[in-house]
Design a protein around this motif. Structure first.
Motif, mmCIF file in Angstrom:
data_model
loop_
_atom_site.group_PDB
_atom_site.id
_atom_site.type_symbol
_atom_site.label_atom_id
_atom_site.label_comp_id
_atom_site.label_asym_id
_atom_site.label_seq_id
_atom_site.Cartn_x
_atom_site.Cartn_y
_atom_site.Cartn_z
ATOM 1 N N MET A 1 0.848 -1.181 0.000
ATOM 2 C CA MET A 1 0.000 0.000 0.000
ATOM 3 C C MET A 1 0.886 1.233 0.000
ATOM 4 S SD MET A 1 -3.045 1.435 2.499
ATOM 5 C CE MET A 1 -3.750 -0.139 2.667
ATOM 6 N N LYS A 2 0.487 2.225 -0.781
ATOM 7 C CA LYS A 2 1.231 3.483 -0.866
ATOM 8 C C LYS A 2 0.463 4.541 -0.079
ATOM 9 C CE LYS A 2 3.934 5.961 -4.296
ATOM 10 N NZ LYS A 2 4.271 6.014 -5.727
ATOM 11 N N VAL A 3 1.077 5.021 0.999
ATOM 12 C CA VAL A 3 0.412 5.906 1.949
ATOM 13 C C VAL A 3 1.053 7.292 1.925
ATOM 14 C CG1 VAL A 3 -0.190 6.257 4.378
ATOM 15 C CG2 VAL A 3 -0.064 3.935 3.446
ATOM 16 N N GLY A 4 0.252 8.297 1.634
ATOM 17 C CA GLY A 4 0.715 9.677 1.739
ATOM 18 C C GLY A 4 0.566 10.144 3.164
ATOM 19 N N ASP A 29 -1.049 8.466 -7.370
ATOM 20 C CA ASP A 29 -0.894 7.018 -7.228
ATOM 21 C C ASP A 29 -0.967 6.554 -5.770
ATOM 22 O OD1 ASP A 29 1.504 8.157 -6.442
ATOM 23 O OD2 ASP A 29 2.761 6.708 -7.510
ATOM 24 N N LEU A 30 -1.316 7.448 -4.856
ATOM 25 C CA LEU A 30 -1.453 7.070 -3.445
ATOM 26 C C LEU A 30 -2.741 6.274 -3.238
ATOM 27 C CD1 LEU A 30 -0.450 10.462 -1.770
ATOM 28 C CD2 LEU A 30 0.985 8.420 -2.055
ATOM 29 N N ASP A 31 -2.665 5.278 -2.364
ATOM 30 C CA ASP A 31 -3.855 4.501 -2.018
ATOM 31 C C ASP A 31 -4.671 5.183 -0.929
ATOM 32 O OD1 ASP A 31 -3.345 2.159 -3.714
ATOM 33 O OD2 ASP A 31 -1.620 1.852 -2.399
ATOM 34 N N THR A 32 -4.004 5.920 -0.088
ATOM 35 C CA THR A 32 -4.654 6.594 1.030
ATOM 36 C C THR A 32 -3.761 7.739 1.494
ATOM 37 O OG1 THR A 32 -5.614 6.272 3.245
ATOM 38 C CG2 THR A 32 -3.617 5.039 2.751
ATOM 39 N N LEU A 61 -13.340 13.345 13.324
ATOM 40 C CA LEU A 61 -14.679 13.821 12.970
ATOM 41 C C LEU A 61 -14.723 14.293 11.517
ATOM 42 C CD1 LEU A 61 -15.585 15.961 16.135
ATOM 43 C CD2 LEU A 61 -16.658 13.791 15.441
ATOM 44 N N ALA A 62 -13.696 15.003 11.098
ATOM 45 C CA ALA A 62 -13.663 15.603 9.760
ATOM 46 C C ALA A 62 -13.590 14.571 8.642
ATOM 47 C CB ALA A 62 -12.482 16.567 9.653
ATOM 48 N N ILE A 63 -12.941 13.433 8.894
ATOM 49 C CA ILE A 63 -12.727 12.448 7.827
ATOM 50 C C ILE A 63 -13.579 11.195 7.989
ATOM 51 C CG2 ILE A 63 -10.379 13.277 7.448
ATOM 52 C CD1 ILE A 63 -9.406 10.665 8.842
ATOM 53 N N ALA A 64 -14.483 11.179 8.948
ATOM 54 C CA ALA A 64 -15.242 9.966 9.283
ATOM 55 C C ALA A 64 -15.942 9.336 8.082
ATOM 56 C CB ALA A 64 -16.260 10.277 10.379
ATOM 57 N N ASP A 65 -16.384 10.129 7.139
ATOM 58 C CA ASP A 65 -17.138 9.585 6.006
ATOM 59 C C ASP A 65 -16.287 9.401 4.750
ATOM 60 O OD1 ASP A 65 -16.749 12.243 5.367
ATOM 61 O OD2 ASP A 65 -18.805 12.600 4.705
ATOM 62 N N ASN A 66 -14.954 9.466 4.877
ATOM 63 C CA ASN A 66 -14.088 9.350 3.705
ATOM 64 C C ASN A 66 -13.119 8.174 3.872
ATOM 65 O OD1 ASN A 66 -12.244 9.606 1.608
ATOM 66 N ND2 ASN A 66 -12.323 11.838 1.639
ATOM 67 N N PRO A 67 -13.377 7.053 3.190
ATOM 68 C CA PRO A 67 -12.520 5.874 3.337
ATOM 69 C C PRO A 67 -11.122 6.054 2.741
ATOM 70 C CG PRO A 67 -14.179 5.490 1.651
ATOM 71 C CD PRO A 67 -14.506 6.806 2.288
ATOM 72 N N PRO A 96 6.163 -2.699 7.400
ATOM 73 C CA PRO A 96 7.252 -2.905 6.440
ATOM 74 C C PRO A 96 6.802 -3.069 4.991
ATOM 75 C CG PRO A 96 7.001 -4.829 7.858
ATOM 76 C CD PRO A 96 6.083 -3.778 8.389
ATOM 77 N N SER A 97 5.560 -3.469 4.748
ATOM 78 C CA SER A 97 5.108 -3.653 3.368
ATOM 79 C C SER A 97 4.526 -2.375 2.755
ATOM 80 C CB SER A 97 4.068 -4.775 3.299
ATOM 81 O OG SER A 97 2.913 -4.410 4.023
ATOM 82 N N TYR A 98 4.405 -1.315 3.549
ATOM 83 C CA TYR A 98 3.855 -0.051 3.043
ATOM 84 C C TYR A 98 4.959 0.827 2.496
ATOM 85 C CZ TYR A 98 -0.590 -0.896 5.558
ATOM 86 O OH TYR A 98 -1.780 -1.402 6.011
ATOM 87 N N GLU A 99 4.594 1.641 1.521
ATOM 88 C CA GLU A 99 5.492 2.689 1.031
ATOM 89 C C GLU A 99 4.924 4.017 1.523
ATOM 90 O OE1 GLU A 99 7.040 4.760 -3.122
ATOM 91 O OE2 GLU A 99 5.857 2.922 -3.224
ATOM 92 N N PHE A 100 5.742 4.768 2.250
ATOM 93 C CA PHE A 100 5.287 6.044 2.797
ATOM 94 C C PHE A 100 5.840 7.203 1.992
ATOM 95 C CE2 PHE A 100 4.850 3.139 6.397
ATOM 96 C CZ PHE A 100 3.537 3.394 6.741
ATOM 97 N N VAL A 101 4.951 8.111 1.624
ATOM 98 C CA VAL A 101 5.281 9.286 0.821
ATOM 99 C C VAL A 101 4.983 10.522 1.671
ATOM 100 C CG1 VAL A 101 4.724 10.583 -1.266
ATOM 101 C CG2 VAL A 101 4.709 8.071 -1.310
#
Length: 190
Positions: A1-4, A29-32, A61-67, A96-101
Motif C-alpha cells: 500500500m502506498k500511503v501519503g 498514485d497514493l492509495d490513502t 470527525l472531519a474524515i469519518a465519512d471518507n474511506p 514494512p510492506s507499506y510505502e510512505f510518501v
C-alpha cells in the motif's frame, strides 16, 4: 500500500487540509492519505496548541465519512519535539510492506535542509510537493524523489480560524460542521 503522510498540528483541521488530502488520495498514485497529528512541531511554539487528543478527535470527525483518508497519533508516544525522519522510520518498521510518501507544501522546500536528517528522508522516501503562493525554487526541486503535484490549495489558515473564533465570527464552511460543533460545545480557542 502506498500511503501519503500529511503532517500537521491541525489546530484545527480545516477545509484546506481536507481538500488537499482528498485530492492527493484520489488523483495521484497514493492509495490513502493519513493525517499525522503532531503533538509539537519543532519549528512552532507549543503554547498556542490545543491538546493533542482534541486535535486528533477533530481530524477523526472531519474524515469519518471518507474511506480514502486516515488519521494517525503515532507521534503521541514518541520523544518531543517530533521529527519527521523519526516518525517515518518508526512507521516503516511498524508497516514494512507499506510505502510512505511525505506530502509537503512548496513553501517548506527552502527550509527543508534544516530538517533533521533531511538527506535520509529524500533517500528513502518520495516527497510529493503541492503548490504554495510565494514559494521559491530550490535545489531540492530537481531531486529524483521529489514530485510536484498540481493540487488545488485554499488560502486559509488555522491561525485565521482561531482568530475568527476568538472574535466570535462565523467559521462556517471553513471547517466541517462536525468540527465546528465540537469547537463550540467544548468552548475551544476562546
Amino acid at each position: 500500500m502506498k500511503v501519503g503522510l500529511l503532517f500537521g498540528s491541525f489546530n484545527p483541521i480545516h477545509i484546506g487540509h481536507l481538500l488537499l488530502a482528498n485530492f492527493m488520495a484520489t488523483n495521484t498514485d497514493l492509495d490513502t492519505v493519513w493525517f499525522v497529528v503532531s503533538p509539537q512541531n519543532p519549528f512552532k511554539p507549543s503554547n498556542t496548541l490545543l491538546h493533542e487528543f482534541d486535535r486528533l478527535h477533530m481530524v477523526s470527525l472531519a474524515i469519518a465519512d471518507n474511506p480514502s483518508l486516515g488519521v494517525s497519533n503515532i507521534e503521541f508516544n514518541m520523544p518531543r519535539p517530533s521529527y519527521t525522519i523519526d516518525t517515518l522510520t518508526y512507521l516503516q518498521e511498524k508497516y514494512p510492506s507499506y510505502e510512505f510518501v511525505l506530502i509537503i507544501g512548496e513553501d517548506n522546500l527552502p527550509g527543508f535542509p534544516k530538517w533533521k536528517n533531511y538527506e535520509r528522508i529524500l533517500q528513502y522516501h518520495k516527497v510529493y510537493v503541492y503548490p504554495r503562493s510565494g514559494s521559491v525554487t530550490t535545489e531540492i526541486t530537481a531531486l529524483p524523489n521529489v514530485t510536484f503535484v498540481k493540487a488545488p490549495v485554499l488560502d486559509i489558515s488555522a491561525t485565521f480560524i482561531r482568530e475568527c473564533i476568538r472574535q466570535e465570527k462565523s467559521i462556517r464552511y471553513m471547517v466541517p460542521d462536525e468540527v465546528a460543533a465540537y469547537i463550540k460545545v467544548h468552548k475551544l480557542y476562546l
